[in-house]
Design a protein around this motif. Structure first.
Motif, PDB file in Angstrom:
ATOM      1  N   LEU A   1      -4.381 -14.210  -4.299  1.00  0.00           N
ATOM      2  CA  LEU A   1      -4.752 -14.963  -3.026  1.00  0.00           C
ATOM      3  C   LEU A   1      -4.645 -13.817  -2.035  1.00  0.00           C
ATOM      4  O   LEU A   1      -5.318 -13.861  -0.965  1.00  0.00           O
ATOM      5  N   LEU A   2      -3.407 -12.813  -1.929  1.00  0.00           N
ATOM      6  CA  LEU A   2      -3.467 -11.797  -0.861  1.00  0.00           C
ATOM      7  C   LEU A   2      -4.449 -10.914  -0.860  1.00  0.00           C
ATOM      8  O   LEU A   2      -5.034 -10.339  -0.064  1.00  0.00           O
ATOM      9  N   LEU A   3      -4.785 -10.423  -2.245  1.00  0.00           N
ATOM     10  CA  LEU A   3      -5.752  -9.572  -2.364  1.00  0.00           C
ATOM     11  C   LEU A   3      -7.107 -10.091  -2.081  1.00  0.00           C
ATOM     12  O   LEU A   3      -8.294  -9.233  -1.400  1.00  0.00           O
ATOM     13  N   TYR A   4      -7.504 -11.116  -2.242  1.00  0.00           N
ATOM     14  CA  TYR A   4      -8.699 -11.888  -2.017  1.00  0.00           C
ATOM     15  C   TYR A   4      -8.919 -11.835  -0.310  1.00  0.00           C
ATOM     16  O   TYR A   4      -9.912 -11.874   0.005  1.00  0.00           O
ATOM     17  N   ALA A   5      -7.704 -12.311   0.218  1.00  0.00           N
ATOM     18  CA  ALA A   5      -7.818 -12.301   1.760  1.00  0.00           C
ATOM     19  C   ALA A   5      -8.128 -10.939   2.275  1.00  0.00           C
ATOM     20  O   ALA A   5      -8.718 -10.672   3.257  1.00  0.00           O
ATOM     21  N   GLY A   6      -7.343  -9.749   1.567  1.00  0.00           N
ATOM     22  CA  GLY A   6      -7.802  -8.530   2.038  1.00  0.00           C
ATOM     23  C   GLY A   6      -9.279  -8.033   1.786  1.00  0.00           C
ATOM     24  O   GLY A   6      -9.632  -7.287   2.790  1.00  0.00           O
TER      25      GLY A   6
ATOM     26  N   ILE B   1      -8.471  -2.170   1.327  1.00  0.00           N
ATOM     27  CA  ILE B   1      -7.193  -3.257   0.983  1.00  0.00           C
ATOM     28  C   ILE B   1      -6.053  -2.592   0.452  1.00  0.00           C
ATOM     29  O   ILE B   1      -5.057  -3.237   0.241  1.00  0.00           O
ATOM     30  N   MET B   2      -5.867  -1.186   0.808  1.00  0.00           N
ATOM     31  CA  MET B   2      -4.760  -0.362   0.302  1.00  0.00           C
ATOM     32  C   MET B   2      -3.313  -1.041   1.067  1.00  0.00           C
ATOM     33  O   MET B   2      -2.293  -1.331   0.407  1.00  0.00           O
TER      34      MET B   2
ATOM     35  N   LEU C   1      -6.119  -8.066  -8.505  1.00  0.00           N
ATOM     36  CA  LEU C   1      -7.269  -7.582  -7.857  1.00  0.00           C
ATOM     37  C   LEU C   1      -8.626  -7.816  -8.626  1.00  0.00           C
ATOM     38  O   LEU C   1      -9.471  -7.880  -7.968  1.00  0.00           O
ATOM     39  N   GLY C   2      -8.532  -7.671  -9.865  1.00  0.00           N
ATOM     40  CA  GLY C   2      -9.855  -7.839 -10.668  1.00  0.00           C
ATOM     41  C   GLY C   2     -10.278  -9.332 -10.430  1.00  0.00           C
ATOM     42  O   GLY C   2     -11.428  -9.479 -10.332  1.00  0.00           O
ATOM     43  N   ILE C   3      -9.498 -10.458 -10.633  1.00  0.00           N
ATOM     44  CA  ILE C   3      -9.954 -11.623 -10.104  1.00  0.00           C
ATOM     45  C   ILE C   3     -10.396 -11.767  -9.119  1.00  0.00           C
ATOM     46  O   ILE C   3     -11.569 -12.517  -8.755  1.00  0.00           O
ATOM     47  N   ALA C   4      -9.695 -11.330  -8.062  1.00  0.00           N
ATOM     48  CA  ALA C   4     -10.253 -11.256  -6.653  1.00  0.00           C
ATOM     49  C   ALA C   4     -11.598 -10.573  -6.322  1.00  0.00           C
ATOM     50  O   ALA C   4     -12.372 -11.266  -5.496  1.00  0.00           O
TER      51      ALA C   4
END
Length: 290
Positions: free
Chosen positions: A173-178, A209-210, A88-91
């Motif tokens: 990847l998933l969180l960045y897409a979110g 993004i939850m 999450l932090g990196i995204a």
């Protein structure tokens, strides 16, 4: 084509796939559950006898199995928490950058594209206490050498670090897409109202993004329960069972020792544990109560 004929045609098209799924999922599951109530030993398979819940009682009383469950749960909690937080932090960081997003996205994904066996072999060489590059680097600072994979105080953390290194990009990847699906208008409205970055994150970004966050937690939880490749290659469950996981325990009993019935019972217990955590996260992600 009338309605009845249409339904027959639909079922005829679905039949091959349905049969395949039954063969690779339902049948093996029933076969495993059935064997878990027997004393099935591979070398004397003809003498297989029904013994009820004896395997389950023996497993629960086994100190090594309890250690394996504790190691798995501890690994699951630490790995999922750290990977999700770092992802999450990196995204958020990369999403806020104006330049270099494409290069960083591609670079970040490299570890998660490697097979677990390849990752384990690479880190096995890097963490070697004789010729490993990690100990060589530490030697420059006057530290070490450390036997990362055979020290009872370090081995578990070494495997945890490797897993975090490999699967944090998946969470990213998933969180960045979110993050891409969060309406920009909400950010603009918050900035007009004078909201700071932390307030925007906790009141706009995080709620939006939850669902993705819960999906990441669910997928990583299920995957960490299946941890086997790294443990089997790097430590074999040692030293002193400090890195033994449930899958490693099942492998030793069911494959190495050929105690098929006993290993099947351990597999059923593992499936039940995975279902417990999966149902919990699924209910949370759907807004229900666990």
């Amino acid at each position: 084509m009338n309605l009845a004929s249409k339904r027959v045609f639909q079922w005829a098209m679905l039949a091959p796939v349905t049969l395949l799924l039954i063969c690779v999922t339902v049948f093996p599951f029933i076969y495993t559950v059935t064997n878990s109530f027997t004393d099935y030993y591979y070398l004397t398979s003809d003498a297989k006898q029904f013994i009820g819940f004896s395997n389950y009682v023996k497993i629960i009383q086994d100190e090594q199995f309890r250690q394996a469950v504790w190691n798995t749960l501890k690994f699951m909690f630490l790995a999922v928490s750290i990977e999700t937080a770092l992802g999450l932090g990196i995204a958020v960081l990369i999403e806020s950058m104006r330049r270099g997003q494409k290069v960083l996205r591609i670079t970040m994904l490299i570890p998660s594209l490697l097979p677990p066996v390849t990752v384990a072999l690479i880190w096995q060489m890097m963490l070697s206490n004789h010729n490993g590059i990690v100990n060589h680097l530490l030697h420059w600072f006057g530290v070490g050498p450390f036997n990362f994979l055979m020290d009872i105080n370090i081995a578990f953390n070494a495997i945890l670090f490797i897993d975090i290194w490999q699967w944090t990009p998946f969470a990213f990847l998933l969180l960045y897409a979110g993050l891409q699906s969060v309406p920009r208008s909400q950010f603009e409205a918050a900035k007009v109202d004078g909201a700071g970055k932390l307030r925007i994150f906790f009141h706009i970004t995080l709620p939006n993004i939850m669902p993705t966050l819960f999906m990441v937690i669910l997928l990583r939880t299920i995957d960490t329960f299946r941890l086997f490749d790294k443990v089997n290659i790097l430590t074999g469950g040692g030293p002193a069972n400090s890195t033994t996981t449930i899958t490693q325990y099942i492998y030793k009993q069911g494959v190495y020792n050929l105690q098929i019935g006993y290993g099947a019972a351990a597999s059923v217990i593992m499936v039940m544990l995975v279902l417990v955590f999966s149902v919990f996260y699924i209910k949370r992600s759907m807004g229900g109560t666990a």
